[in-house]
Design a protein around this motif. Sequence first.
Motif, mmCIF file in Angstrom:
data_model
loop_
_atom_site.group_PDB
_atom_site.id
_atom_site.type_symbol
_atom_site.label_atom_id
_atom_site.label_comp_id
_atom_site.label_asym_id
_atom_site.label_seq_id
_atom_site.Cartn_x
_atom_site.Cartn_y
_atom_site.Cartn_z
ATOM 1 N N LYS A 170 -48.203 31.740 -17.975
ATOM 2 C CA LYS A 170 -48.625 31.822 -16.510
ATOM 3 C C LYS A 170 -49.893 32.840 -16.100
ATOM 4 O O LYS A 170 -49.585 34.022 -16.265
ATOM 5 C CB LYS A 170 -47.637 32.078 -15.599
ATOM 6 C CG LYS A 170 -47.873 32.034 -13.933
ATOM 7 C CD LYS A 170 -46.711 31.975 -12.865
ATOM 8 C CE LYS A 170 -46.326 33.650 -13.046
ATOM 9 N NZ LYS A 170 -45.279 33.792 -12.039
ATOM 10 N N LYS A 171 -50.914 32.236 -16.079
ATOM 11 C CA LYS A 171 -52.140 33.266 -15.757
ATOM 12 C C LYS A 171 -52.765 33.163 -14.382
ATOM 13 O O LYS A 171 -52.585 32.196 -13.711
ATOM 14 C CB LYS A 171 -53.401 32.688 -16.580
ATOM 15 C CG LYS A 171 -53.066 32.828 -18.312
ATOM 16 C CD LYS A 171 -54.300 32.616 -18.853
ATOM 17 C CE LYS A 171 -54.245 32.832 -20.384
ATOM 18 N NZ LYS A 171 -55.289 32.153 -21.255
ATOM 19 N N GLU A 172 -53.017 34.615 -13.769
ATOM 20 C CA GLU A 172 -53.502 34.641 -12.502
ATOM 21 C C GLU A 172 -54.343 35.765 -12.521
ATOM 22 O O GLU A 172 -54.378 36.744 -13.191
ATOM 23 C CB GLU A 172 -52.362 35.060 -11.606
ATOM 24 C CG GLU A 172 -52.480 34.956 -10.158
ATOM 25 C CD GLU A 172 -51.474 35.310 -9.224
ATOM 26 O OE1 GLU A 172 -51.569 35.359 -7.912
ATOM 27 O OE2 GLU A 172 -50.287 35.091 -9.646
ATOM 28 N N ALA A 173 -55.376 35.466 -11.515
ATOM 29 C CA ALA A 173 -56.471 36.472 -11.591
ATOM 30 C C ALA A 173 -56.639 36.807 -10.119
ATOM 31 O O ALA A 173 -56.891 36.060 -9.257
ATOM 32 C CB ALA A 173 -57.907 35.884 -12.193
ATOM 33 N N LYS A 204 -57.228 26.867 -8.156
ATOM 34 C CA LYS A 204 -56.593 26.580 -9.206
ATOM 35 C C LYS A 204 -57.377 25.934 -10.219
ATOM 36 O O LYS A 204 -58.350 24.799 -9.894
ATOM 37 C CB LYS A 204 -55.421 25.249 -8.662
ATOM 38 C CG LYS A 204 -54.320 25.861 -7.779
ATOM 39 C CD LYS A 204 -53.627 26.753 -8.573
ATOM 40 C CE LYS A 204 -52.316 27.139 -7.505
ATOM 41 N NZ LYS A 204 -51.448 28.216 -8.098
ATOM 42 N N VAL A 205 -57.184 26.243 -11.492
ATOM 43 C CA VAL A 205 -58.296 25.857 -12.676
ATOM 44 C C VAL A 205 -57.365 25.730 -13.785
ATOM 45 O O VAL A 205 -56.128 26.113 -13.957
ATOM 46 C CB VAL A 205 -59.453 26.882 -12.930
ATOM 47 C CG1 VAL A 205 -58.933 28.181 -13.246
ATOM 48 C CG2 VAL A 205 -60.518 26.199 -13.642
ATOM 49 N N ALA A 206 -57.855 24.887 -14.705
ATOM 50 C CA ALA A 206 -57.072 24.963 -16.251
ATOM 51 C C ALA A 206 -57.113 26.208 -17.001
ATOM 52 O O ALA A 206 -58.121 26.785 -16.638
ATOM 53 C CB ALA A 206 -57.764 23.754 -17.024
ATOM 54 N N GLN A 216 -47.621 26.284 -12.337
ATOM 55 C CA GLN A 216 -47.825 27.373 -12.862
ATOM 56 C C GLN A 216 -48.747 27.709 -14.063
ATOM 57 O O GLN A 216 -49.367 28.422 -14.558
ATOM 58 C CB GLN A 216 -46.796 28.559 -12.540
ATOM 59 C CG GLN A 216 -46.290 28.586 -11.057
ATOM 60 C CD GLN A 216 -45.258 29.476 -10.669
ATOM 61 O OE1 GLN A 216 -44.429 29.970 -11.798
ATOM 62 N NE2 GLN A 216 -44.877 29.683 -9.456
ATOM 63 N N VAL A 217 -47.883 26.860 -15.001
ATOM 64 C CA VAL A 217 -48.256 27.085 -16.404
ATOM 65 C C VAL A 217 -49.742 26.266 -16.630
ATOM 66 O O VAL A 217 -50.347 26.606 -17.512
ATOM 67 C CB VAL A 217 -47.215 26.436 -17.409
ATOM 68 C CG1 VAL A 217 -47.445 26.508 -18.852
ATOM 69 C CG2 VAL A 217 -45.924 27.660 -17.331
ATOM 70 N N ASN A 218 -49.719 24.842 -15.903
ATOM 71 C CA ASN A 218 -50.866 23.909 -16.346
ATOM 72 C C ASN A 218 -51.751 24.417 -15.584
ATOM 73 O O ASN A 218 -52.989 23.909 -16.000
ATOM 74 C CB ASN A 218 -50.257 22.581 -15.887
ATOM 75 C CG ASN A 218 -49.044 22.121 -16.773
ATOM 76 O OD1 ASN A 218 -48.842 22.434 -17.887
ATOM 77 N ND2 ASN A 218 -48.369 21.183 -16.265
#
Length: 263
Positions: free
Chosen positions: A49-52, A98-100, A189-191
């Motif tokens: 799970k990535k978040e910026a 939200k982005v890939a 969250q993963v996708n």
Amino acid sequence: MRLTLYFLFALLLLGSVSCQSGMEAEEMDSSVAALEITPPPNLSDRKIKKEATIRFQVKDLAESSTKIEALLEKYGATITNSQNYNQEESIEASYTIKVAPEKLDDLLKAIQAESIFLDNKTVTADDVTMQYVDVEARIKAKQAVQQKYLELLTKTSKVSEILTIEAELQKVQEELESVQAQMKALQQQVNYSTINLTMYQLVPASYSDRTNFTTRVTSALNGGWHLFKDLLVGVVYLWPILIITIAVFFLIRWYKNRQRSIV
């Protein structure tokens, strides 16, 4: 004869202990071999799970907002939330994007190109593989229990048993739906990675220059009313001094009148 029997018994006991030790050693070797053969987890199967989060100053907020929207369309990203703020000395715009995951880094670089001063930037990557596996296992377990109850319904004809099974089946169904909702949120969250973007433009103009006449009049009336209440409260705090001042005034006046009457 008795000594011979004791000797044979001792030999049998020793032989059984040796066999048992051999079996335990063999089982341990098999377990170790099984552990050694087990392959390491496949990196491609991990759920990340990535978040910026990024905040920066821009020269022209309206122009930068238009460019950001064009970038999002280019990278196939979507805005799930947006807000605008008018501060004392700045105007701001915030976006939840939200982005890939594979496009996250490139999109961040393109967005940051609009910055003239970077306040902060953080990127996190959380491994949620175990959480994903746990939720997946719970779904399978709930589905298995659900199937068992459905099979029981087909094997009974008693009304009391049917009602009991249906009640339990309803409970399992609700639990299953709850776990499936957790899985759906986790998959989202993963996708799709999340970007929390905040842009702001400094506006040196004074407050009165950026507000209309009605707003300024309303603000002045509110300020005057608050000032009047503060003065009234201040007078109440000073009531002992006011009483003493009035008393001294009348005392001096009485003294002067008395002096005049004597003369």
